[in-house]
Design an enzyme around this catalytic site. Structure first.
Site, PDB file in Angstrom:
ATOM      1  N   TYR A  81      27.274 -98.281 -14.607  1.00  0.00           N
ATOM      2  CA  TYR A  81      25.835 -98.729 -14.703  1.00  0.00           C
ATOM      3  C   TYR A  81      25.525 -99.392 -16.146  1.00  0.00           C
ATOM      4  O   TYR A  81      24.753-100.186 -16.442  1.00  0.00           O
ATOM      5  CB  TYR A  81      24.441 -98.027 -13.993  1.00  0.00           C
ATOM      6  N   GLU A  93      19.141 -96.674 -22.509  1.00  0.00           N
ATOM      7  CA  GLU A  93      19.701 -96.673 -21.135  1.00  0.00           C
ATOM      8  C   GLU A  93      20.231 -95.050 -21.204  1.00  0.00           C
ATOM      9  O   GLU A  93      19.976 -94.520 -19.960  1.00  0.00           O
ATOM     10  CB  GLU A  93      20.859 -97.494 -20.987  1.00  0.00           C
ATOM     11  N   GLN A 108      17.752 -89.870 -15.871  1.00  0.00           N
ATOM     12  CA  GLN A 108      17.267 -88.615 -15.473  1.00  0.00           C
ATOM     13  C   GLN A 108      15.759 -88.339 -16.158  1.00  0.00           C
ATOM     14  O   GLN A 108      15.130 -87.303 -16.069  1.00  0.00           O
ATOM     15  CB  GLN A 108      18.108 -87.357 -15.749  1.00  0.00           C
ATOM     16  N   CYS A 152       5.734-105.537   0.971  1.00  0.00           N
ATOM     17  CA  CYS A 152       6.660-106.591   1.288  1.00  0.00           C
ATOM     18  C   CYS A 152       5.923-108.005   1.344  1.00  0.00           C
ATOM     19  O   CYS A 152       6.132-109.013   1.106  1.00  0.00           O
ATOM     20  CB  CYS A 152       7.256-106.379   2.691  1.00  0.00           C
ATOM     21  N   CYS A 205       9.169-103.111  -4.370  1.00  0.00           N
ATOM     22  CA  CYS A 205       9.790-102.649  -3.508  1.00  0.00           C
ATOM     23  C   CYS A 205       9.971-100.933  -3.788  1.00  0.00           C
ATOM     24  O   CYS A 205      10.996-100.728  -3.924  1.00  0.00           O
ATOM     25  CB  CYS A 205      11.337-103.089  -3.461  1.00  0.00           C
ATOM     26  N   GLY A 207      17.165 -82.553 -23.014  1.00  0.00           N
ATOM     27  CA  GLY A 207      18.162 -82.058 -22.281  1.00  0.00           C
ATOM     28  C   GLY A 207      19.544 -82.729 -22.038  1.00  0.00           C
ATOM     29  O   GLY A 207      19.830 -83.840 -22.870  1.00  0.00           O
TER      30      GLY A 207
HETATM   31 FE1  SF4 Z   1      11.733-104.517  -0.415  1.00  0.00          FE
HETATM   32 FE2  SF4 Z   1      10.003-105.636   1.354  1.00  0.00          FE
HETATM   33 FE3  SF4 Z   1      10.713-107.165  -0.556  1.00  0.00          FE
HETATM   34 FE4  SF4 Z   1      12.367-106.420   1.083  1.00  0.00          FE
HETATM   35  S1  SF4 Z   1      10.698-107.607   1.459  1.00  0.00           S
HETATM   36  S2  SF4 Z   1      13.058-106.309  -0.852  1.00  0.00           S
HETATM   37  S3  SF4 Z   1      11.839-104.224   1.635  1.00  0.00           S
HETATM   38  S4  SF4 Z   1       9.714-105.259  -1.014  1.00  0.00           S
END
Ligand code: SF4
Length: 361
Positions: free
Chosen positions: A99, A16, A21, A178, A171, A60
């Site tokens: 995180y 991690e 970066q 989607c 996503c 780095g």
């Molecule tokens: Fe992402 Fe689309 Fe799934 Fe919403 S529906 S979490 S915008 S991929």
């Protein structure tokens, strides 16, 4: 990814920190080398910090290497060599933020700890319909609160990994998929048709141009290096002396007269110009650093700076932790493509007989 699915807090932690970066593909060989050299917490804690920085070289952000070393020593000393399981104790260790603490607690111990990094930040913003800047303070507060509400009591590690993968593969930042998304029915951005507007594009950071001269000074076959001091960029690494420039170099000879003076004032050393190597530019965070690279011969004086300075051979230098631009300078000196002995010989001649060594191509 060699660290994926491994419930070992040491391996989760190292991976991690390296992934901050840096891309997965770039990290894998560093991770494998680091693990071969420091296979567990006790070997890292017992190592010399210079060896840790050497293994970190090229990644780095060298403060991360120093923090790893300090944190390993603290875990050995204050936690009997066992990684804490809870976020608060993890966050008390150097270099471990919210995180990373959540990642170690959930991936290695299945603790119900939330995470928020680049991928989940985007996923959570879309799922929750948060239309502001997710990187702002308000955005971070809102998205961490969202992450806390959704993290499950059981199998939090697999859950968090799945959300990172969802962000990396489905996503994605532009044109999220989607129609293939398993959580589309829960997604507010998708329902509102705003998946391409959330999150808003980030403002590009302003890049600052920095010009520096770096001087490779040779004396009796050895070169002067100094250890960069706390508070400096690349603290703990070794470097040739540097002098700031006000802008790009225009004339080599005019510039060298100025540099010679400023080097004499700051270090007490008098030098003679041998040659100039081709300039080199590289980026560090929001800085673009342009280096003018001088090879010079020691003439007189003693190193006057408090900062640690040493005269070392190029072979010895190859063993020291060096910033990336320095490593390249040393490589160029080891494979010069010009005749250094003749060039250094030349500067020992009376001035009227000298001619600057021809610039290497
Ligand atoms: Fe992402 Fe689309 Fe799934 Fe919403 S529906 S979490 S915008 S991929």
């Amino acid at each position: 990814m060699p660290w994926r699915g491994v419930a070992d807090p040491y391996k989760v932690w190292i991976s991690e920190i390296m992934l901050q970066q840096t891309t997965v593909a770039a990290v894998i060989p560093y991770y494998q080398r680091f693990m071969a050299r420091f296979p567990n917490l006790s070997s890292l804690a017992a190592a010399d910090v210079q060896d840790v920085l050497g293994a970190w070289e090229g990644l780095g952000y060298y403060s991360r290497g120093r923090n790893l070393h300090r944190a390993a020593q603290i875990v050995m000393r204050e936690h009997s060599g066992k990684f804490p399981r809870d976020v608060d104790n993890l966050r008390a260790l150097p270099g471990i933020g919210r995180y990373t603490a959540g990642a170690i607690a959930s991936f290695a111990f299945d603790e119900p700890a939330p995470i928020l990094e680049a991928n989940t930040q985007r996923v959570y913003a879309r799922l929750s319909g948060y239309g502001g800047d997710p990187r702002s303070t308000a955005g971070q507060l809102a998205l961490w609160a969202f992450a806390e509400t959704i993290v499950p009591a059981k199998r939090a590690g697999a859950f968090n990994q799945a959300l990172i993968d969802l962000g990396a593969l489905v996503c994605v930042p532009v044109n999220p998929r989607c129609d293939e998304c398993p959580v589309a029915s829960l997604c507010r951005a998708f329902r509102a048709g705003r998946q391409n507007e959330i999150p808003p594009p980030k403002n590009r950071p302003k890049i600052t141009e920095v010009h520096e001269a770096v001087m490779a000074i040779r004396r009796d076959g050895r070169w002067l290096v100094r250890q960069r001091q706390p508070g400096e960029r690349w603290a703990g690494m070794w470097d040739f002396p540097r002098v700031p420039l006000t802008g790009p170099m225009k004339s080599q000879s005019v510039e060298f007269v100025k540099l010679h003076r400023s080097l004499l004032e700051s270090t007490g050393l008098r030098t003679d110009l041998v040659t100039l190597l081709p300039g080199f530019s590289h980026s560090v965070t929001r800085y673009r650093i342009h280096l003018a690279r001088f090879v010079v011969a020691y003439a007189s004086g003693e190193w006057s700076q408090e900062a640690a300075g040493r005269w070392v051979t190029l072979d010895e230098m190859a063993e020291l932790p060096l910033p990336m631009a320095m490593r390249r300078f040393v490589t160029d000196l080891l494979n010069p493509g010009w005749d250094p002995e003749a060039a250094f010989e030349l500067v020992n001649k009376p001035r009227q007989q000298r001619k600057l060594a021809s610039r290497p191509s």
